[in-house]
Design an enzyme around this catalytic site. Structure first.
Site, PDB file in Angstrom:
ATOM      1  N   PHE A  24       0.824  -1.222   0.000  1.00  0.00           N
ATOM      2  CA  PHE A  24       0.000   0.000   0.000  1.00  0.00           C
ATOM      3  C   PHE A  24       0.860   1.274   0.000  1.00  0.00           C
ATOM      4  CE2 PHE A  24      -2.145   2.823   3.338  1.00  0.00           C
ATOM      5  CZ  PHE A  24      -2.711   3.672   2.400  1.00  0.00           C
ATOM      6  N   THR A  61       6.149   2.609  12.836  1.00  0.00           N
ATOM      7  CA  THR A  61       4.766   2.921  13.194  1.00  0.00           C
ATOM      8  C   THR A  61       4.673   3.578  14.566  1.00  0.00           C
ATOM      9  OG1 THR A  61       2.688   1.841  13.804  1.00  0.00           O
ATOM     10  CG2 THR A  61       4.635   0.488  13.965  1.00  0.00           C
ATOM     11  N   ASP A  62       3.583   4.322  14.781  1.00  0.00           N
ATOM     12  CA  ASP A  62       3.336   4.877  16.120  1.00  0.00           C
ATOM     13  C   ASP A  62       2.962   3.787  17.121  1.00  0.00           C
ATOM     14  OD1 ASP A  62       0.773   4.306  15.151  1.00  0.00           O
ATOM     15  OD2 ASP A  62      -0.025   6.332  15.436  1.00  0.00           O
ATOM     16  N   GLU A  63       2.606   2.584  16.619  1.00  0.00           N
ATOM     17  CA  GLU A  63       2.131   1.536  17.526  1.00  0.00           C
ATOM     18  C   GLU A  63       3.231   1.035  18.467  1.00  0.00           C
ATOM     19  OE1 GLU A  63      -0.531  -1.317  15.783  1.00  0.00           O
ATOM     20  OE2 GLU A  63      -1.081   0.058  14.177  1.00  0.00           O
ATOM     21  N   TYR A  89       2.538  -7.597  16.176  1.00  0.00           N
ATOM     22  CA  TYR A  89       2.961  -6.693  15.094  1.00  0.00           C
ATOM     23  C   TYR A  89       3.831  -5.570  15.636  1.00  0.00           C
ATOM     24  CZ  TYR A  89       2.670  -2.612  12.033  1.00  0.00           C
ATOM     25  OH  TYR A  89       2.996  -1.491  11.294  1.00  0.00           O
ATOM     26  N   SER A  90       3.307  -4.832  16.630  1.00  0.00           N
ATOM     27  CA  SER A  90       4.063  -3.656  17.087  1.00  0.00           C
ATOM     28  C   SER A  90       5.360  -4.069  17.785  1.00  0.00           C
ATOM     29  CB  SER A  90       3.210  -2.749  17.969  1.00  0.00           C
ATOM     30  OG  SER A  90       2.629  -3.441  19.036  1.00  0.00           O
ATOM     31  N   LYS A 100       7.853  -4.654  15.037  1.00  0.00           N
ATOM     32  CA  LYS A 100       8.329  -3.384  14.480  1.00  0.00           C
ATOM     33  C   LYS A 100       9.279  -2.699  15.472  1.00  0.00           C
ATOM     34  CE  LYS A 100       7.343  -1.522  11.121  1.00  0.00           C
ATOM     35  NZ  LYS A 100       7.900  -1.591   9.734  1.00  0.00           N
ATOM     36  N   PRO A 124     -18.133  -4.238  10.407  1.00  0.00           N
ATOM     37  CA  PRO A 124     -17.832  -4.776  11.741  1.00  0.00           C
ATOM     38  C   PRO A 124     -17.029  -3.818  12.611  1.00  0.00           C
ATOM     39  CG  PRO A 124     -16.375  -5.755  10.100  1.00  0.00           C
ATOM     40  CD  PRO A 124     -17.273  -4.822   9.352  1.00  0.00           C
ATOM     41  N   ASP A 144     -14.410  -7.721  20.338  1.00  0.00           N
ATOM     42  CA  ASP A 144     -13.242  -6.844  20.262  1.00  0.00           C
ATOM     43  C   ASP A 144     -11.980  -7.630  19.894  1.00  0.00           C
ATOM     44  OD1 ASP A 144     -11.908  -4.480  20.353  1.00  0.00           O
ATOM     45  OD2 ASP A 144     -12.263  -4.083  22.479  1.00  0.00           O
ATOM     46  N   ARG A 145     -10.997  -6.901  19.410  1.00  0.00           N
ATOM     47  CA  ARG A 145      -9.656  -7.448  19.155  1.00  0.00           C
ATOM     48  C   ARG A 145      -8.978  -7.682  20.502  1.00  0.00           C
ATOM     49  NH1 ARG A 145      -5.985  -3.338  15.856  1.00  0.00           N
ATOM     50  NH2 ARG A 145      -6.851  -4.348  14.032  1.00  0.00           N
TER      51      ARG A 145
HETATM   52  P1  NAD Z   1       1.484  -3.617   3.252  1.00  0.00           P
HETATM   53  O1  NAD Z   1       1.188  -4.830   4.082  1.00  0.00           O
HETATM   54  O2  NAD Z   1       0.405  -3.048   2.388  1.00  0.00           O
HETATM   55  O3  NAD Z   1       2.717  -3.910   2.286  1.00  0.00           O
HETATM   56  C1  NAD Z   1       3.869  -4.571   2.693  1.00  0.00           C
HETATM   57  C2  NAD Z   1       4.680  -4.938   1.453  1.00  0.00           C
HETATM   58  O4  NAD Z   1       5.880  -5.593   1.886  1.00  0.00           O
HETATM   59  C3  NAD Z   1       3.947  -5.899   0.525  1.00  0.00           C
HETATM   60  O5  NAD Z   1       4.094  -5.490  -0.815  1.00  0.00           O
HETATM   61  C4  NAD Z   1       4.651  -7.221   0.755  1.00  0.00           C
HETATM   62  O6  NAD Z   1       4.643  -8.079  -0.378  1.00  0.00           O
HETATM   63  C5  NAD Z   1       6.057  -6.759   1.103  1.00  0.00           C
HETATM   64  N1  NAD Z   1       6.804  -7.727   1.924  1.00  0.00           N
HETATM   65  C6  NAD Z   1       6.361  -8.413   3.020  1.00  0.00           C
HETATM   66  N2  NAD Z   1       7.331  -9.215   3.479  1.00  0.00           N
HETATM   67  C7  NAD Z   1       8.419  -9.012   2.678  1.00  0.00           C
HETATM   68  C8  NAD Z   1       9.735  -9.536   2.666  1.00  0.00           C
HETATM   69  N3  NAD Z   1      10.145 -10.445   3.562  1.00  0.00           N
HETATM   70  N4  NAD Z   1      10.584  -9.108   1.706  1.00  0.00           N
HETATM   71  C9  NAD Z   1      10.188  -8.193   0.770  1.00  0.00           C
HETATM   72  N5  NAD Z   1       8.958  -7.686   0.736  1.00  0.00           N
HETATM   73  C10 NAD Z   1       8.083  -8.082   1.685  1.00  0.00           C
HETATM   74  O7  NAD Z   1       2.034  -2.539   4.269  1.00  0.00           O
HETATM   75  P2  NAD Z   1       1.890  -0.950   4.248  1.00  0.00           P
HETATM   76  O8  NAD Z   1       0.605  -0.580   4.880  1.00  0.00           O
HETATM   77  O9  NAD Z   1       2.207  -0.453   2.898  1.00  0.00           O
HETATM   78  O10 NAD Z   1       3.051  -0.558   5.266  1.00  0.00           O
HETATM   79  C11 NAD Z   1       4.372  -0.286   4.804  1.00  0.00           C
HETATM   80  C12 NAD Z   1       5.252  -0.019   6.010  1.00  0.00           C
HETATM   81  O11 NAD Z   1       4.716   1.075   6.757  1.00  0.00           O
HETATM   82  C13 NAD Z   1       5.349  -1.190   6.973  1.00  0.00           C
HETATM   83  O12 NAD Z   1       6.674  -1.267   7.443  1.00  0.00           O
HETATM   84  C14 NAD Z   1       4.400  -0.827   8.104  1.00  0.00           C
HETATM   85  O13 NAD Z   1       4.819  -1.379   9.323  1.00  0.00           O
HETATM   86  C15 NAD Z   1       4.530   0.690   8.111  1.00  0.00           C
HETATM   87  N6  NAD Z   1       3.344   1.392   8.619  1.00  0.00           N
HETATM   88  C16 NAD Z   1       2.125   1.246   8.005  1.00  0.00           C
HETATM   89  C17 NAD Z   1       1.025   1.943   8.491  1.00  0.00           C
HETATM   90  C18 NAD Z   1      -0.329   1.851   7.825  1.00  0.00           C
HETATM   91  O14 NAD Z   1      -1.278   2.491   8.308  1.00  0.00           O
HETATM   92  N7  NAD Z   1      -0.497   1.121   6.753  1.00  0.00           N
HETATM   93  C19 NAD Z   1       1.151   2.780   9.609  1.00  0.00           C
HETATM   94  C20 NAD Z   1       2.414   2.885  10.220  1.00  0.00           C
HETATM   95  C21 NAD Z   1       3.499   2.207   9.694  1.00  0.00           C
HETATM   96  P1  TYD Z   2      -6.544  -1.283  11.474  1.00  0.00           P
HETATM   97  O1  TYD Z   2      -6.931  -0.626  10.180  1.00  0.00           O
HETATM   98  O2  TYD Z   2      -6.391  -2.760  11.510  1.00  0.00           O
HETATM   99  O3  TYD Z   2      -5.230  -0.555  11.980  1.00  0.00           O
HETATM  100  P2  TYD Z   2      -4.467  -0.633  13.419  1.00  0.00           P
HETATM  101  O4  TYD Z   2      -5.037  -1.739  14.217  1.00  0.00           O
HETATM  102  O5  TYD Z   2      -3.058  -0.912  12.986  1.00  0.00           O
HETATM  103  O6  TYD Z   2      -4.653   0.703  14.045  1.00  0.00           O
HETATM  104  O7  TYD Z   2      -7.642  -0.873  12.562  1.00  0.00           O
HETATM  105  C1  TYD Z   2      -7.910   0.484  12.844  1.00  0.00           C
HETATM  106  C2  TYD Z   2      -8.920   0.515  13.973  1.00  0.00           C
HETATM  107  O8  TYD Z   2     -10.159  -0.027  13.493  1.00  0.00           O
HETATM  108  C3  TYD Z   2      -8.535  -0.340  15.165  1.00  0.00           C
HETATM  109  O9  TYD Z   2      -8.953   0.314  16.350  1.00  0.00           O
HETATM  110  C4  TYD Z   2      -9.319  -1.626  14.967  1.00  0.00           C
HETATM  111  C5  TYD Z   2     -10.588  -1.143  14.277  1.00  0.00           C
HETATM  112  N1  TYD Z   2     -11.221  -2.118  13.344  1.00  0.00           N
HETATM  113  C6  TYD Z   2     -12.589  -2.413  13.492  1.00  0.00           C
HETATM  114  O10 TYD Z   2     -13.289  -1.882  14.373  1.00  0.00           O
HETATM  115  N2  TYD Z   2     -13.146  -3.302  12.615  1.00  0.00           N
HETATM  116  C7  TYD Z   2     -12.417  -3.925  11.641  1.00  0.00           C
HETATM  117  O11 TYD Z   2     -12.978  -4.768  10.889  1.00  0.00           O
HETATM  118  C8  TYD Z   2     -11.033  -3.601  11.499  1.00  0.00           C
HETATM  119  C9  TYD Z   2     -10.196  -4.247  10.445  1.00  0.00           C
HETATM  120  C10 TYD Z   2     -10.478  -2.678  12.392  1.00  0.00           C
END
Ligand code: NAD
Ligand code: TYD
Length: 356
Positions: A10, A132-134, A158-159, A162, A213, A289-290
């Site tokens: 993404f 990430t902020d997490e 996850y966090s 990271k 959900p 809940d998660r």
């Molecule tokens: P994503 O899950 O959409 O994409 C991750 C990409 O990494 C995918 O294309 C996947 O194929 C690739 N990948 C996974 N394992 C791999 C490996 N071993 N070698 C090479 N490629 C690999 O993630 P995203 O949402 O685009 O997040 C990107 C980065 O930003 C991550 O490090 C994530 O922790 C960080 N981040 C994301 C968010 C968010 O809201 N999406 C917030 C804070 C930080």
């Molecule tokens: P998410 O997009 O998974 O990001 P993160 O957990 O990394 O912050 O979730 C964002 C928030 O939305 C989190 O508080 C969990 C909640 N959530 C739901 O309530 N329903 C859902 O189906 C999902 C995927 C997340």
């Protein structure tokens, strides 16, 4: 030439598109193409010689070593990770494998490459690690937002994975002098987000008339950052960031999940007035809940504004409109990513929450 890892995901794909559009210089894109990686995100670059895609794992030392020798990147931006909290609860092993061991292997190869560079190239080389902020844990309703000084307190697999990678990055700077930069950003949203994360999932489900959900009471708070703003911030940190420093990147948009979903529903009512699912809010369903669900994240993004002059351009209202519009205009993309294994994920995460 820069090396981007995870550039088919993404944020990574948004970044590659943004980089080639704004900087115009070539990108080597190393991605394992897990379920989250999608070459369709990069379709606009299919005939562009500035985008060199390599299918592979950041943990594959031989491959990474060869890539570094061959392309001699001046910088690396590391997005590659397993990124979804819910998946980390079902299967933490992949998170340790990529986020911890993979990052370690990548760092080792970069250390060896960087050590052999001439002095000038050594000084200008950068490794930017996207985190990430997490890693900072969970805030109470009246706590001040996370700053770069907030102690790490990760709560999910996850966090935690990271956080481990951030510590390795820090140590490689401190011990070996590698020119590292770390960014810790808040929740991103925008085009090309896989529909497992809140906003993309809700848009997809609502347009299909499926349940929306809401985990727990829907009052968990996230700080939403439009992905285009995030990509710009990373370019700024790469260009102007001080080596060894960490920069928090946030959108100044704290919202409770329920408010986010209500906003999406109202926009869909407006954009799809003839849909049989109007009003879309009627699809909202409260579910189990998660486990260990962090209550609130909020980023204090003053440092990057003060020191590097960056602040986000989008507010939530403008960013969410663009995002909903993008999903409605790109239903073919959505249908493709929502086939196959995605259905297995929905079954795993949502069936025991009472919805399918
Ligand atoms: P994503 O899950 O959409 O994409 C991750 C990409 O990494 C995918 O294309 C996947 O194929 C690739 N990948 C996974 N394992 C791999 C490996 N071993 N070698 C090479 N490629 C690999 O993630 P995203 O949402 O685009 O997040 C990107 C980065 O930003 C991550 O490090 C994530 O922790 C960080 N981040 C994301 C968010 C968010 O809201 N999406 C917030 C804070 C930080
Ligand atoms: P998410 O997009 O998974 O990001 P993160 O957990 O990394 O912050 O979730 C964002 C928030 O939305 C989190 O508080 C969990 C909640 N959530 C739901 O309530 N329903 C859902 O189906 C999902 C995927 C997340």
């Amino acid at each position: 030439m820069i090396l981007v890892t995870g550039g088919a995901g993404f944020i990574g794909s948004n970044f590659v598109l943004d980089w080639i559009g704004c900087e115009g210089t070539p990108v080597v894109n190393l991605d394992k193409l897990t379920y989250a990686g999608n070459m369709e995100n990069l379709a606009n670059l299919s005939n562009d010689h500035r985008h060199i895609f390599v299918h592979g794992d950041i943990g594959d030392s031989a491959l990474v070593g060869d890539l570094l020798k061959k392309h001699k990147p001046r910088a690396i931006v590391n997005f590659a990770a397993e990124s979804h909290v819910d998946r980390s609860i079902y299967g933490p092993a992949d998170f340790v494998h990529t986020n911890v061991v993979g990052t370690f292997n990548l760092l080792e190869e970069v250390r060896s490459y960087w050590s052999a560079l001439a002095d000038e190239e050594k000084n200008t080389f950068r490794f930017l690690h996207v985190s990430t902020d997490e890693v900072y844990g969970s805030l109470g309703p009246d706590d001040a937002p996370f700053t770069e000084e907030t102690p790490y307190a990760p709560n999910s697999p996850y966090s935690a994975s990271k956080a481990a990678s951030d510590h390795l990055v820090r140590a490689y700077h401190h011990t070996y002098g590698l020119p590292m930069l770390t960014t810790n950003c808040s929740n991103n949203y925008g085009p090309y987000q896989f529909p497992e994360k809140l906003i993309a999932l809700m848009i997809l489900n609502a347009t299909k008339g499926r349940s929306l959900p809401i985990y727990g009471d829907g009052q968990n708070v996230r700080d939403w950052l439009y992905v285009g703003d995030h990509c710009e911030a990373i370019r700024v940190v790469l260009a102007k960031g001080i080596v060894g420093e960490t920069y928090n990147i946030g959108g100044w948009n704290e919202k409770a999940n329920l408010d986010v979903v209500h906003t999406i529903c109202a926009i869909l009512d407006e954009y799809l007035p003839n849909s049989s699912f109007v009003p879309h809010v009627s699809l909202i369903t409260y579910v189990k809940d998660r486990p260990g669900h962090d209550r609130r994240y909020a980023i204090d993004a003053h440092k990057i504004e003060r020191e590097l002059g960056w602040k986000p351009k989008e507010n939530f209202e403008t960013g969410i409109r663009k995002t909903v519009r993008w999903y409605l205009d790109n239903m073919a993309w959505v249908e493709n990513v929502a086939s196959g294994n995605y259905q297995n994920w929905l079954a795993q995460n949502y069936v025991d929450r009472g919805i399918s």
